[in-house]
Enzyme design. Structure first.
Site, PDB file in Angstrom:
ATOM      1  N   ASP A  67       0.819  -1.209   0.000  1.00  0.00           N
ATOM      2  CA  ASP A  67       0.000   0.000   0.000  1.00  0.00           C
ATOM      3  C   ASP A  67       0.853   1.260   0.000  1.00  0.00           C
ATOM      4  OD1 ASP A  67      -2.609   1.443   0.435  1.00  0.00           O
ATOM      5  OD2 ASP A  67      -1.591   1.984   2.294  1.00  0.00           O
ATOM      6  N   ARG A  78       3.336 -11.628  -5.533  1.00  0.00           N
ATOM      7  CA  ARG A  78       2.903 -13.026  -5.439  1.00  0.00           C
ATOM      8  C   ARG A  78       1.626 -13.243  -6.233  1.00  0.00           C
ATOM      9  NH1 ARG A  78       2.229 -13.733   0.762  1.00  0.00           N
ATOM     10  NH2 ARG A  78       1.423 -11.620   0.445  1.00  0.00           N
ATOM     11  N   LEU A 137       8.265  -4.784   1.041  1.00  0.00           N
ATOM     12  CA  LEU A 137       7.736  -6.005   1.645  1.00  0.00           C
ATOM     13  C   LEU A 137       7.615  -5.856   3.161  1.00  0.00           C
ATOM     14  CD1 LEU A 137       9.922  -8.601  -0.315  1.00  0.00           C
ATOM     15  CD2 LEU A 137       7.466  -8.212  -0.618  1.00  0.00           C
ATOM     16  N   HIS A 164      12.591  -8.416   4.921  1.00  0.00           N
ATOM     17  CA  HIS A 164      13.588  -7.490   4.380  1.00  0.00           C
ATOM     18  C   HIS A 164      14.970  -8.109   4.262  1.00  0.00           C
ATOM     19  CE1 HIS A 164      11.294  -3.513   5.367  1.00  0.00           C
ATOM     20  NE2 HIS A 164      10.647  -4.302   4.536  1.00  0.00           N
ATOM     21  N   LYS A 218      11.265   1.079   5.799  1.00  0.00           N
ATOM     22  CA  LYS A 218      11.736   0.907   7.176  1.00  0.00           C
ATOM     23  C   LYS A 218      10.949  -0.222   7.842  1.00  0.00           C
ATOM     24  CE  LYS A 218       7.865   2.734   8.705  1.00  0.00           C
ATOM     25  NZ  LYS A 218       6.865   1.916   9.403  1.00  0.00           N
TER      26      LYS A 218
END
Length: 324
Positions: free
Chosen positions: A15, A39, A75, A80, A98
């Protein structure tokens, strides 16, 4: 320096990418979105139709493409470390949401890997680069509040949807990693890197298995202190205050100002109250330009890497203190 746009791949259709980062990328002529991987192929196509590039069904297939110079990774935090490593090993620069990783040891690993490969690795903690905070720093450095003694900072908002990934411990969920890093970065910015966690609380939700709020007390070797608070179970709050020997500075809407927002700095002293209104700024655009400069020059400010390492170390200390 290359005169061609940086060719970018998107790894994950989050988002935050849709709302803030990709619109900025779309308007920046120095970067071109080449491919979008998700995905769900249908979701990748929706993103590609909106922002450009080719939809790709597999993350690994995107990393193997020779027409991609850098990858943006929005992601979940728990993924990460794996995909930063895979991307760097594929020879591509990385801009990642982050936190950089969920543990200090992993943060050190990926930073050292990027350095050894001569690649740029940047955390997309955009609030760090908003000019608002530079203006506050200038006021403090100019002695407007005297000697800085104490800092308080908070970021919190109401509960999320039960299906939100930030309630998933396996994906690195929890308030500390999602919103706690903002006030922690403020403490480090104004009090320096030599911060120690004096005490901490983390409220664990028994249903979700993640922390949903927390409070932390920090101090510097010379006795200055910071109190930071954060969470997913509050009325909206997003501010910080600096308290010095001669006055106080207060900033509201500190971490997520809209690009059209005119930030206001409130300066309070014994016989004076002043409000400084700054021009609007899109901190996502500012961060993107910083990333492009780092890639083109093969240089990153040394203090930026120090800040990331210190931040990760503080997160580990908070977990340890809260569990003690």
């Amino acid at each position: 320096m290359s005169t061609h746009p940086l060719r970018l791949g998107l790894l994950g259709c989050a988002d935050i990418a849709w709302r803030r980062t990709l619109p900025v990328i779309q308007c920046e002529p120095a970067v071109e979105l080449v491919a979008v991987a998700a995905r769900d192929m249908a979701k990748a196509k929706v993103f590609a139709d909106r922002f450009g590039g080719q939809a790709v069904e597999d993350y690994r297939a995107l990393l193997e493409r020779p027409d991609i110079d850098a990858v943006y990774i929005p992601l979940p935090a728990g993924l990460h470390r794996e995909w930063i490593v895979r991307t760097l090993n594929a020879g591509k620069h990385v801009l990642v949401e982050k936190p950089l990783t969920t543990r200090h040891v992993d943060t050190v690993e990926v930073l050292e890997l990027a350095g050894s490969r001569g690649l740029t690795l940047m955390e997309n903690l955009t609030s760090l680069r908003h000019g608002l905070h530079t203006a506050v720093q200038d006021l403090v450095s100019g002695g407007e509040v005297g000697e800085l003694r104490m800092l308080s900072a908070a970021f919190g908002f109401p509960p999320l949807s039960p299906k939100d990934i930030r309630y998933r411990p396996d994906l690195g969920g929890g308030a500390l990693l999602d919103v706690g890093v903002y006030p922690l970065s403020t403490a480090q910015r104004f009090l320096g890197p030599d911060l120690e966690v004096v005490g901490a609380t983390l409220k664990q939700d028994p249903e979700y298995g993640v922390d949903v709020s927390g409070d932390v007390l920090l101090r510097t070797p010379d006795g200055r202190t910071a109190h930071v608070a954060f969470g997913f179970e509050h009325g909206y709050r997003c501010d910080y205050a600096l308290w010095g020997s001669g006055g106080r500075i207060f900033v509201d809407r500190a971490y997520t100002p809209p690009p059209t927002w005119h930030p206001v700095i409130r300066l309070e002293r014994q016989d004076e109250v002043r409000e400084l209104t700054l021009p609007p700024e899109d901190q996502f655009a500012t961060t993107l330009r910083a990333f492009l400069r780092a890639v083109s020059t093969s240089e990153q400010p040394a203090d930026a890497e120090v800040a990331i390492r210190v931040q990760a170390q503080l997160v580990d200390q908070i977990r340890d203190r809260a569990q003690a």
